[in-house]
Design an enzyme around this catalytic site. Sequence first.
Site, PDB file in Angstrom:
ATOM      1  N   HIS A 242      46.571 140.961  56.931  1.00 52.98           N
ATOM      2  CA  HIS A 242      46.786 140.657  55.506  1.00 52.98           C
ATOM      3  C   HIS A 242      46.471 139.189  55.212  1.00 52.98           C
ATOM      4  O   HIS A 242      47.181 138.538  54.446  1.00 52.98           O
ATOM      5  CB  HIS A 242      48.228 140.979  55.092  1.00 52.98           C
ATOM      6  N   ASP A 294      52.430 142.625  60.522  1.00 49.79           N
ATOM      7  CA  ASP A 294      52.390 144.067  60.326  1.00 49.79           C
ATOM      8  C   ASP A 294      50.985 144.511  59.936  1.00 49.79           C
ATOM      9  O   ASP A 294      50.141 143.700  59.546  1.00 49.79           O
ATOM     10  CB  ASP A 294      53.375 144.481  59.233  1.00 49.79           C
ATOM     11  N   GLU A 295      50.751 145.801  60.021  1.00 52.26           N
ATOM     12  CA  GLU A 295      49.534 146.434  59.519  1.00 52.26           C
ATOM     13  C   GLU A 295      48.267 145.654  59.889  1.00 52.26           C
ATOM     14  O   GLU A 295      47.426 145.365  59.045  1.00 52.26           O
ATOM     15  CB  GLU A 295      49.627 146.619  58.002  1.00 52.26           C
ATOM     16  N   THR A 296      48.145 145.343  61.169  1.00 51.40           N
ATOM     17  CA  THR A 296      46.947 144.661  61.656  1.00 51.40           C
ATOM     18  C   THR A 296      45.857 145.709  61.902  1.00 51.40           C
ATOM     19  O   THR A 296      45.528 146.044  63.046  1.00 51.40           O
ATOM     20  CB  THR A 296      47.263 143.883  62.943  1.00 51.40           C
ATOM     21  N   PHE A 297      45.323 146.217  60.798  1.00 53.76           N
ATOM     22  CA  PHE A 297      44.409 147.349  60.851  1.00 53.76           C
ATOM     23  C   PHE A 297      43.146 147.049  61.662  1.00 53.76           C
ATOM     24  O   PHE A 297      42.507 147.959  62.189  1.00 53.76           O
ATOM     25  CB  PHE A 297      44.000 147.777  59.439  1.00 53.76           C
TER      26      PHE A 297
END
Length: 839
Positions: A242, A294-297
């Site tokens: 993000h 978080d959400e380290t795509f």
Amino acid sequence: MICKINILILLLLLNIKLFAAEVPVVPYPQQVQQGVATIKLGKSIAVKAIGIDLPMLKRLADVAKYSTDTRTGVVLKLSLSGNKTVDALIKAYTIQLKVDWKTQIGKEGYVLVLNKKEQLLVANTETGLFYGLQTLRQLTDAGWNKELVITDWPSLPNRIMFDDISRGPISKVAYIKRQIERMAALKVNGLSFYIEHVIQTNAYPDFAPADGKLTIADVKALDAYAAKYHMQLVGSFQSFGHFNNILSLPQYQSMGETSTMISPLDPKAKHFLESVITEMCGAFSSPYFNVNCDETFDLGKGKSKKYTDSVGIAKFYADHLKFLYDVVKRNGKKLMMWGDIALQHEEILDMLPKDIIYMTWEYGDPKSYSKWIDPFVKRNLQFMVCPGILNTNRLFPDLAIAKANINGFINEGYEKGAIGACTTIWDEGGDQLFSEDWYGVYMAAEKSWNTKAVFNDGFDKRYEKTAYGTENGAYVKAIDKLMELRDLPLTYNMTHEIWWQQILPLDGETLILNNKDVPEGLRLVNEAAALLQFAKPAKNLSDLATLKYTVDRYNLLFETRTQIAAIAKWYQKNEGKQAIGLNEQIALLQSLKNRYVAMEADFQNKWNQENQPYTLDYALKPYRTRIAALSSLEDKLKTINNASGNAKLPEAATIGLSVLESDRYYFNYWLLSGPFKNNTFPEFLYSEDQQANHPPKPGDFAQYNSKQSRWMKYNTDNGGIIDKFKNPGADTYVYAFCTITIETAKPLSAWIGNNSAVQLFCNGSQVAEGAVAPAGNIALPKEKSYDLPLKAGTNYIVLKVKSNATSAAFTFRLDTNEPLTNHKHKYTINANQESHEAD
């Protein structure tokens, strides 16, 4: 002396019973002994020190807004434990406790005695006294007049609210102070913010927006202000994924692993993170610091892919967290991090230091939260549960699912040893006002303090009494009525998609309007509006104003759809005829436009009361787009109306009235990838890279001929014509993906509109073409049917769409009368309305 006190107390207790009628307090106290005798409290209570020093008395009186003038009215005596006489008195009042009262109430609890003999507040700490005064304030504001003894303490030591100020509005300093005051009155002891780029540090002052930021000086001032209210501001900085807001700036692009994720191996990136986190740790006094992560795509997809492949994603991630851990520890803080990536790769939990605090989040209402809790419990790791006030991409928070989520997640977390609850409020979507979140904040405060509390009519009555000074139930009943919109396909999950859709087609295009749910939607919002007429708050008036605005906006949305459909129908019926009757249509457009202009001004005023200017233009975009569209059509109709001679109405498409009203449910939301250049349909299903050849998530990559293309979220704004890629060129193919969930296996006809060629796949198998639909609206792509063999459960749907050089447009619908709903690209047939998917 002590013996006489005990005898007196026992006599008083003869008229007291445990848990009588609920007292008007939020959060509800752990133990309430209520008497039958009447006492006179009034609202002008003074406080007097009998077991505390005068500076403490002054601090408490100033912050809790009590007088120290004891010459008139009721006087409440304040004491810390340790005074033998007071301790003996309290011991007698708390004989029902299984342990010593001082041990039970701990650092934040208190004992409040209100009867004809005593008006006494005792605690072990100043914080406990402060919380006891908050309880007393709620009692006196509600006109309480019965004897009682309250013995109270928190179920959870950390009770945090987490407000997203990076992906929508960023609050003004003055409003944050108001948040602190109001939350502290609910015994919330922590406030944190989701921070990507909106803190202006001294080391790197150029990444924060000029019109929306908090400076380090602002943070220090707010931190000191919160401390007065016995609250800590918990530092936070997004330190891995993000990261697009900062990486989009040219001076920081080189730090990126990808466009959305900072590189853990880049020296410049590491120095940046160390400098920013060090500076922020110095501004927040809380012992914790949240690095998020978080959400380290894009893990394993960036410029360090070769290295990541060699060591594994888990080690790559864990090594970066160890670096951040060392930075935070050097600054005297304990590291907090979101737990989602560690739950996806549990070996990470065994690689990291054992004193990390994991913030485990889930915003739905599953039967059990064990998958989000047990991996931490079995390793004896510290964790907080993180429910949510579900606001992301919604016109109003889904408070129904938030209530179930807050209740269930905190309950299970408490039972399994959570050290706190951090309730999140995400503002992704752009135009959320915090004044619509307070019902959820009160729920979270209630449950975090007292896990035995139940969300029932009693809570709603206490909420209205404490928040607004009312007790007719109109405010909560209006919210409940509004929540019924979440079950309609058009407004499912309170989605904001309806707000961002066009109300008139763009030049040369067609707009599909499905107004099947509009009559029911209008009924619900009209009933909510009628209830709000009876809501007469005595305080916190902005909450009601925002709820009224929400109801009015839904009403305008529904009425716009019906009026535009009626205008288009009239025009198409009279196309080619003389322009008779245009004045009435012009008047309808003018009326609609004026309503949007007035509502835009109202929204802007509400925004400015809470927020800085940053992202306001984005939030106003739907208003301005709609006002411009209505003005443009109004001008075109006026031009026709003013033409000399027997002017005839031109084709509807030429003036922007190619509107098709249909009760068919077109799929609006897809994951798209491409376009891919090839002479024939590419053979791969999801990606040529076998590791990525699986049903995609947003942000995943599809690889073809050594080139990567992301799977992107796409939501059409025209009612169902998917036309993301303009002029993609000849011999190119676009991929589209969605899921369809159904309880019972059955074949259904899928109708796909496309003016070139399409291949359809269901659960990995190609579906053969069927019949061609009869000639329909010439503005829509020609349709063909496909017999879709849906299995019970979730089905994976892939469309490969060939471009005709100028467009790869398509439509997709199912031939079914059963209700269809969607949460983004995930569709459900005949959805169970008791279960709504969260973000």
